[in-house]
Design a protein around this motif. Structure first.
Motif, PDB file in Angstrom:
ATOM      1  N   PRO A   1     -31.245  93.459 -24.708  1.00 57.82           N
ATOM      2  CA  PRO A   1     -32.568  93.139 -25.259  1.00 57.82           C
ATOM      3  C   PRO A   1     -32.529  93.044 -26.783  1.00 57.82           C
ATOM      4  N   VAL A   2     -33.191  92.037 -27.297  1.00 54.61           N
ATOM      5  CA  VAL A   2     -33.276  91.800 -28.739  1.00 54.61           C
ATOM      6  C   VAL A   2     -34.746  91.778 -29.136  1.00 54.61           C
ATOM      7  N   LEU A   3     -35.089  92.563 -30.133  1.00 55.90           N
ATOM      8  CA  LEU A   3     -36.450  92.552 -30.681  1.00 55.90           C
ATOM      9  C   LEU A   3     -36.560  91.387 -31.669  1.00 55.90           C
ATOM     10  N   ARG A   4     -37.451  90.463 -31.385  1.00 59.29           N
ATOM     11  CA  ARG A   4     -37.597  89.261 -32.222  1.00 59.29           C
ATOM     12  C   ARG A   4     -38.835  89.427 -33.106  1.00 59.29           C
ATOM     13  N   ILE A   5     -38.588  89.413 -34.398  1.00 64.28           N
ATOM     14  CA  ILE A   5     -39.638  89.737 -35.388  1.00 64.28           C
ATOM     15  C   ILE A   5     -40.047  88.481 -36.151  1.00 64.28           C
ATOM     16  N   PRO A   6     -41.278  87.987 -35.927  1.00 68.39           N
ATOM     17  CA  PRO A   6     -41.766  86.879 -36.758  1.00 68.39           C
ATOM     18  C   PRO A   6     -42.321  87.436 -38.070  1.00 68.39           C
ATOM     19  N   LEU A   7     -41.422  87.756 -38.969  1.00 69.29           N
ATOM     20  CA  LEU A   7     -41.802  88.479 -40.179  1.00 69.29           C
ATOM     21  C   LEU A   7     -42.779  87.693 -41.054  1.00 69.29           C
ATOM     22  N   ASP A   8     -42.719  86.379 -40.968  1.00 66.31           N
ATOM     23  CA  ASP A   8     -43.583  85.575 -41.845  1.00 66.31           C
ATOM     24  C   ASP A   8     -45.044  85.589 -41.410  1.00 66.31           C
TER      25      ASP A   8
ATOM     26  N   ARG B   1     -49.521  97.891 -49.324  1.00 71.31           N
ATOM     27  CA  ARG B   1     -48.657  99.066 -49.456  1.00 71.31           C
ATOM     28  C   ARG B   1     -47.598  99.051 -48.368  1.00 71.31           C
ATOM     29  N   PHE B   2     -46.543  99.812 -48.595  1.00 75.73           N
ATOM     30  CA  PHE B   2     -45.489  99.892 -47.590  1.00 75.73           C
ATOM     31  C   PHE B   2     -46.043 100.414 -46.268  1.00 75.73           C
ATOM     32  N   ILE B   3     -46.909 101.418 -46.330  1.00 78.72           N
ATOM     33  CA  ILE B   3     -47.404 102.031 -45.108  1.00 78.72           C
ATOM     34  C   ILE B   3     -48.228 101.009 -44.300  1.00 78.72           C
ATOM     35  N   ASP B   4     -48.968 100.141 -45.003  1.00 78.36           N
ATOM     36  CA  ASP B   4     -49.738  99.109 -44.298  1.00 78.36           C
ATOM     37  C   ASP B   4     -48.792  98.138 -43.594  1.00 78.36           C
ATOM     38  N   PHE B   5     -47.753  97.750 -44.318  1.00 80.21           N
ATOM     39  CA  PHE B   5     -46.767  96.841 -43.749  1.00 80.21           C
ATOM     40  C   PHE B   5     -46.059  97.498 -42.576  1.00 80.21           C
ATOM     41  N   ALA B   6     -45.652  98.737 -42.780  1.00 77.34           N
ATOM     42  CA  ALA B   6     -44.911  99.437 -41.737  1.00 77.34           C
ATOM     43  C   ALA B   6     -45.757  99.601 -40.482  1.00 77.34           C
ATOM     44  N   ASP B   7     -47.015  99.948 -40.664  1.00 71.18           N
ATOM     45  CA  ASP B   7     -47.899 100.113 -39.496  1.00 71.18           C
ATOM     46  C   ASP B   7     -47.999  98.818 -38.701  1.00 71.18           C
ATOM     47  N   GLN B   8     -48.110  97.693 -39.420  1.00 71.08           N
ATOM     48  CA  GLN B   8     -48.179  96.401 -38.710  1.00 71.08           C
ATOM     49  C   GLN B   8     -46.955  96.210 -37.834  1.00 71.08           C
ATOM     50  N   LEU B   9     -45.777  96.415 -38.434  1.00 70.85           N
ATOM     51  CA  LEU B   9     -44.533  96.204 -37.685  1.00 70.85           C
ATOM     52  C   LEU B   9     -44.431  97.166 -36.508  1.00 70.85           C
ATOM     53  N   ARG B  10     -44.816  98.399 -36.750  1.00 72.10           N
ATOM     54  CA  ARG B  10     -44.683  99.400 -35.690  1.00 72.10           C
ATOM     55  C   ARG B  10     -45.611  99.074 -34.526  1.00 72.10           C
ATOM     56  N   VAL B  11     -46.822  98.684 -34.836  1.00 72.05           N
ATOM     57  CA  VAL B  11     -47.771  98.324 -33.769  1.00 72.05           C
ATOM     58  C   VAL B  11     -47.207  97.177 -32.949  1.00 72.05           C
ATOM     59  N   LEU B  12     -46.735  96.155 -33.632  1.00 78.40           N
ATOM     60  CA  LEU B  12     -46.224  94.984 -32.926  1.00 78.40           C
ATOM     61  C   LEU B  12     -44.972  95.321 -32.120  1.00 78.40           C
ATOM     62  N   ALA B  13     -44.129  96.188 -32.669  1.00 82.88           N
ATOM     63  CA  ALA B  13     -42.906  96.548 -31.962  1.00 82.88           C
ATOM     64  C   ALA B  13     -43.208  97.339 -30.698  1.00 82.88           C
ATOM     65  N   VAL B  14     -44.097  98.301 -30.803  1.00 86.14           N
ATOM     66  CA  VAL B  14     -44.465  99.094 -29.623  1.00 86.14           C
ATOM     67  C   VAL B  14     -45.139  98.197 -28.590  1.00 86.14           C
ATOM     68  N   HIS B  15     -45.997  97.334 -29.066  1.00 91.14           N
ATOM     69  CA  HIS B  15     -46.714  96.411 -28.167  1.00 91.14           C
ATOM     70  C   HIS B  15     -45.727  95.548 -27.394  1.00 91.14           C
ATOM     71  N   ALA B  16     -44.691  95.100 -28.094  1.00 93.46           N
ATOM     72  CA  ALA B  16     -43.661  94.297 -27.425  1.00 93.46           C
ATOM     73  C   ALA B  16     -42.885  95.141 -26.426  1.00 93.46           C
ATOM     74  N   PHE B  17     -42.629  96.397 -26.780  1.00 96.01           N
ATOM     75  CA  PHE B  17     -41.828  97.251 -25.918  1.00 96.01           C
ATOM     76  C   PHE B  17     -42.524  97.493 -24.586  1.00 96.01           C
ATOM     77  N   VAL B  18     -43.847  97.679 -24.632  1.00100.53           N
ATOM     78  CA  VAL B  18     -44.549  97.969 -23.367  1.00100.53           C
ATOM     79  C   VAL B  18     -44.813  96.686 -22.580  1.00100.53           C
TER      80      VAL B  18
ATOM     81  N   ALA C   1     -41.544  90.090 -29.635  1.00 99.37           N
ATOM     82  CA  ALA C   1     -41.102  89.991 -28.246  1.00 99.37           C
ATOM     83  C   ALA C   1     -39.733  90.629 -28.131  1.00 99.37           C
ATOM     84  N   ILE C   2     -39.470  91.188 -26.979  1.00101.73           N
ATOM     85  CA  ILE C   2     -38.144  91.719 -26.670  1.00101.73           C
ATOM     86  C   ILE C   2     -37.628  90.934 -25.481  1.00101.73           C
TER      87      ILE C   2
END
Lengths: 520, 254, 222
Positions: free
Chosen positions: A382-389, A405-422, A376-377
């Motif tokens: 605005p603050v991006l709040r990351i429930p990393l756990d 893998r890092f790319i799997d982890f990164a994709d998860q975060l990126r999807v969630l971040a963009v989703h929050a942004f929109v 959520a932002i």
């Protein structure tokens, strides 16, 4: 044999209270030296390594996550309980199998006392071994640098559970001194534990929470990091298990041969107390509700446990944006900043772009494993709040053979971040939001072809055409084709033009007022 | 009197194992003879307070064992060796005797010395640390005797105590009985007539739940003289004569 | 006591019929089984069959995937193997061990009979509902577990022989959760899987062979 000329003086048998503890201690010492529990400890140790420790090291080095399988799901109880019940049944049946009943009955001390000594030794060995084995495991975790705080309440639940299994098994053996008592006590215990798990999978609230291997609501990733482990449910479970142990031990004192009337009445009181304690625990659990930090039982709750654990975050920077994590997750700071960089760069300068990214506790959910927790932002700035756990951390594998893998982890975060942004919220969002999200994801390095699967993994995929609400997102129906067609058009715009359009329309987009026709 | 039985009866279903036994015994060694199934073990178990009588009265050491408090007092002063001695194979000799010393409410501080004394008295001093599973049958029997005497009982009940003992050990055991009989009431149930003759001051002969003879060994011998009863020794002949007479009387009544 | 007249029948006594070997053999088997408490074991196995029936009829199976659905039936099968394991030892000790070679065949017969009875009882219980893997998997699983029980009895003593199948259950549960597919975790394999059947069969054969030849270990704890 000799008839000694000077026979020793006849010993008196005073009933001085001071002699009782010493005699009891000596009886206990004799029993401790001849108990059968040590015989099976090597087997239990090996099983505990295989079943409790080995799967746990695939989890992130955070106490709540690393101990969830063995302590949270009760696998240490499963490793110990049935074996202890079986051996305790063996010890309980010893008197009957060896034909010692008459001899012990003819002794001055009540038979119940002799049985309590035998059971006490069994319980001491079993609980002692449990604490030692768990202690060793925790020591290894400490050496591995696991962060947060250990789930001590759940260790206590396990210890009381082991004592309860020893008492129940002992009673089975004492009342049914047959060779079948041990295996049936063991299998019966295993069946009870499996039914406990089964009920937990099915019933996520109410009285079922008290079952020893019901993993719902025990603790989740934020426990020991953001919030203390709530003791409410552990206390209730310990009451239930202690009640069972008391009742089992009390039952031993009820038969005629157990002792005099007064003692048997006392045993009846003990049995009743055990039943009442267990029933009270079940009753308390029916009042349980979900709080921010876990399961709350009002009668047992201490409000001080609702306060977050103070911590000084560890911070990095990426794309000009500070990124701060709880110190327990410090080892992931680099991965998180690297993962967020493309997204933060893509949205930099746009209205609502986060000025800061911080880790927050994932929402506590009564269902084990439920983690659909979008980012959520919010706030000004605005603050991006990351429930990393709630995401799969890099390097860990859970029960799969392949580490994340890092790319799997990164994709998860990126999807969630963009989703929050929109501003799409918990669901897939409006069609316009999906279009903008797809375009931004493309810009952040996630090609259109891969997006349906990534959205599906994040639980954010739109429903398949004519299908149920939740889909994998792998199939691309007519609605999705429209979305991606529009997203391609938006992504094809020059960066400056896209940036200008977004700046003008983000507010309406987030409010859900933008339609497909209004998109470029 | 340490033992006072009045018309004591014990039934198991329709079987009357002990049929109205009355006797009294003070300090001394008292023998209980009889064929298999005569009711000796049931009588001993009742006196050991592990089997309640069906009817009749019993006072042991001046107390009525029917109530829990007096029963517990009796058990503190009681030594009992059953016919089939159960044991825990992993225990050592000393541990087994200690275990029962503790169960008999002996003060903890006195237990070590009492255990050592009891183990020595049965001639197992050098095997005190041996595990029971390593002992012969006769040695196990002596361990059983040791646990029975560890608390210097005032009432000692021994069921077939000499089973498995060699002749030398049996001689020593008789001497032990005589020594204990100076202070306590010792009741020995046995098939071995010579043990009774050598150690007992009084003898009761049971058959089919009844006492068919009660007197001194000399009187039992006298009952067999001139009857032509079977037996290689005077006491055996007396034993056979009494049994034969008792059974004849029963047959005549029937 | 003299030996005179020992071999002579009493006057007027009925002639003793010659012993029939077949009847004597059956009598020996019956006594052997009673000494191992096999009749009681059969009753317990029947009880476990009833528990399985109830578990399937009232759907006690754990919510979850196919592997999780096997857990409760597998617990009951483990119980059956434990019952077989504790029915391997007798009370006689050395006097029995010092007899001739018939003991080997008696052990073989009792182990086979108990395993068959366990399979039969659980198969009857499986009529209560859907059993994952069906009867074929049941035969394989119980056979393999029984082999483990017999091996455990030979190594640890009959009284603690149940610990072997229990340990195997725990390993299986953990391995199934981790998605292991080795045929040595035969409960996780499809019923027609040849590899799993071979592995379970080998374990059963090994347990049967060791137990038949050596019997249950005599432990002082018994």
């Amino acid at each position: 044999m000799t008839a000694t000329a000077a026979a020793p003086a006849k010993p008196r048998t005073p009933r001085a209270a001071s002699t009782v503890p010493l005699t009891a201690a000596r009886l206990l010492w004799v029993e401790l030296r001849h108990n059968a529990v040590p015989f099976i400890l090597p087997l239990i140790a090996a099983l505990m390594w295989f079943d409790s420790y080995r799967p746990s090291v695939t989890q992130p080095p955070v106490w709540a996550l690393r101990t969830f399988w063995n302590m949270g799901q009760g696998h240490t109880i499963i490793d110990f309980g049935p074996f202890v019940a079986g051996v305790a049944a063996w010890m309980g049946s010893r008197e009957g199998r060896r034909g010692m009943t008459d001899l012990i009955t003819a002794a001055a001390r009540p038979r119940w006392v002799a049985q309590l000594a035998t059971w006490g030794a069994t319980a001491i060995w079993a609980v002692g071994a449990y604490l030692v084995f768990v202690g060793v495991m925790f020591g290894v975790y400490i050496g591995q640098g696991v962060q947060g705080s250990p789930p001590w309440w759940w260790v206590a639940v396990g210890a009381v559970a082991v004592a309860a299994f020893s008492a129940a098994g002992f009673a089975v053996g004492a009342f049914f001194p047959s060779r079948f008592a041990a295996p049936l006590a063991a299998i019966g215990s295993l069946l009870v534990l499996m039914m406990s798990s089964q009920t937990g999978f099915r019933d996520k609230g109410g009285w079922a929470l008290i079952l020893p291997t019901n993993s719902n609501g025990n603790y989740q990733a934020p426990s020991g990091i953001f919030y203390p482990y709530l003791p409410d449910l552990p206390i209730a479970r310990m009451m239930l298990l202690a009640g069972i142990a008391l009742a089992a031990v009390g039952l031993l004192g009820l038969p005629d041969r157990a002792g005099g009337l007064g003692l048997r009445r006392a045993a009846a009181v003990v049995t009743l107390a055990g039943v009442v304690m267990a029933a009270t625990a079940v009753g308390l659990t029916t009042t349980a509700r979900l709080g921010p930090g876990g399961i709350v039982i009002p009668a047992l709750h201490d409000a001080a446990n609702d306060r977050q654990i103070p911590a000084t975050p560890v911070c990095g920077h990426t794309a000009g944006t500070p990124v701060c994590l709880n110190p327990a997750y410090r080892q992931y700071l680099g991965d998180v900043t690297a993962a967020l960089q493309p997204v933060l760069a893509e949205v930099a300068g746009l209205p609502g772009a986060p000025a800061r990214a911080i880790q927050v506790a994932g929402p506590y959910n009564s269902s084990e494993g439920a983690f659909d927790a979008p980012m959520a932002i919010s706030g000004h700035p605005p603050v991006l709040r990351i429930p990393l756990d709630t995401v799969n951390l890099p390097g860990t594998s859970g029960f799969t053979a392949r580490p994340v893998r890092f790319i799997d982890f990164a994709d998860q975060l990126r999807v969630l971040a963009v989703h929050a942004f929109v501003g799409a919220g918990a669901g897939p969002g409006t069609t316009a939001q999906q279009v903008v999200q797809a375009a931004l994801m493309q810009g952040a390095g996630m090609p259109f072809a891969a997006q349906p699967q990534l959205l599906g993994i994040a639980g954010l995929a739109p429903p398949p055409p004519g299908g149920p609400a939740a889909g994998t997102g792998r199939e691309v129906g007519p609605a999705s084709k429209t979305v991606y067609a529009a997203a391609r058009r938006l992504a094809a715009l020059p960066a400056a033009a896209r940036h200008t359009w977004l700046a003008a329309h983000l507010a309406a987009l987030r409010a859900g007022h933008l339609t497909l026709a209004q998109l470029p | 009197m340490n033992v006072e039985l009045t018309d004591l009866t014990r039934r198991f279903g329709r079987t009357r194992a002990v049929a109205g036994v009355s006797l009294a015994a003070g300090p001394g060694v008292f023998g209980l003879l009889g064929p298999n199934g005569a009711g000796k073990t049931s009588l001993l178990r009742m006196m050991a307070t592990v089997l309640p009588p069906t009817s009749g009265g019993m006072r042991l050491l001046g107390r009525d064992p029917g109530a829990y408090g007096p029963r517990r007092e009796i058990r503190r002063r009681l030594g009992y060796l059953p016919q089939n001695l159960g044991y825990y194979p992993g225990f050592t000799v000393a541990e087994f005797v200690e275990y029962f010393a503790l169960l008999k409410d002996m003060p903890a501080g006195q237990v070590p010395r009492a255990v050592a004394t009891a183990v020595e008295r049965v001639g197992l001093g050098d095997r005190a640390r041996a595990k029971l599973r390593t002992l012969s049958g006769g040695m196990l029997r002596r361990v059983g005797i040791a646990q029975a005497i560890v608390n210097e009982p005032e009432l000692l009940l021994l069921d077939e105590p000499t089973a498995g003992l060699d002749p030398e050990q049996r001689l020593q055991f008789r001497a032990l009985l005589r020594d204990m009989g100076q202070r306590a009431t010792v009741i020995v149930s046995t098939h071995l007539v010579e043990d009774v003759g050598a150690a007992c001051t009084e003898v009761a002969l049971m058959d089919q739940g009844n006492i068919v003879f009660y007197g001194t060994p000399a009187e039992l011998i006298g009952r067999g003289e001139g009857t032509g009863a079977a037996g290689d020794a005077p006491l055996e002949r007396g034993y056979s004569a009494v049994l034969a007479a008792a059974r004849s009387a029963v047959a005549a009544r029937a | 006591m003299t030996a005179a007249g020992v071999h002579q029948a009493r006057p007027g006594a009925a002639p003793v019929p010659p012993g029939r070997p077949g009847r004597a053999g059956l009598r020996l088997i019956g006594l052997f089984l009673v000494s191992r408490r096999v009749p009681a074991a059969l009753g317990v196995l029947a009880g476990l069959g009833a528990v399985l029936w109830a578990a399937l009829y009232w759907r006690w199976n754990i919510a979850g995937g196919p592997a999780a659905q096997e857990v409760i039936p597998l617990v009951i099968e483990t119980g059956a193997a434990g019952v077989i394991a504790v029915s391997t030892y007798g009370p006689f000790g050395e006097p029995e061990a010092a007899t001739g070679g018939r003991l080997v065949w008696l052990r073989l017969a009792s182990a086979l009979m108990l395993t068959a009875a366990a399979i039969g009882a659980l198969a009857a219980g499986a009529t209560g509902g859907y059993l994952p893997g069906g009867t074929l998997a049941l035969v394989r699983d119980v056979g393999g577990m029984a082999g483990l029980g017999l091996l455990s009895a030979a190594v640890l003593g009959g009284a603690f022989g149940w610990t072997g199948p229990m340990a195997y259950w725990l390993i299986t549960e953990s391995a199934l959760a981790a998605g292991w597919t080795t045929p040595w975790i035969w409960p996780g394999r499809p019923p027609h899987d040849t590899g799993a059947a071979i592995c379970a069969g080998l374990v059963f054969a090994a347990g049967l062979a060791v137990f038949t030849l050596r019997g249950a270990r005599t432990s002082a704890r018994e």
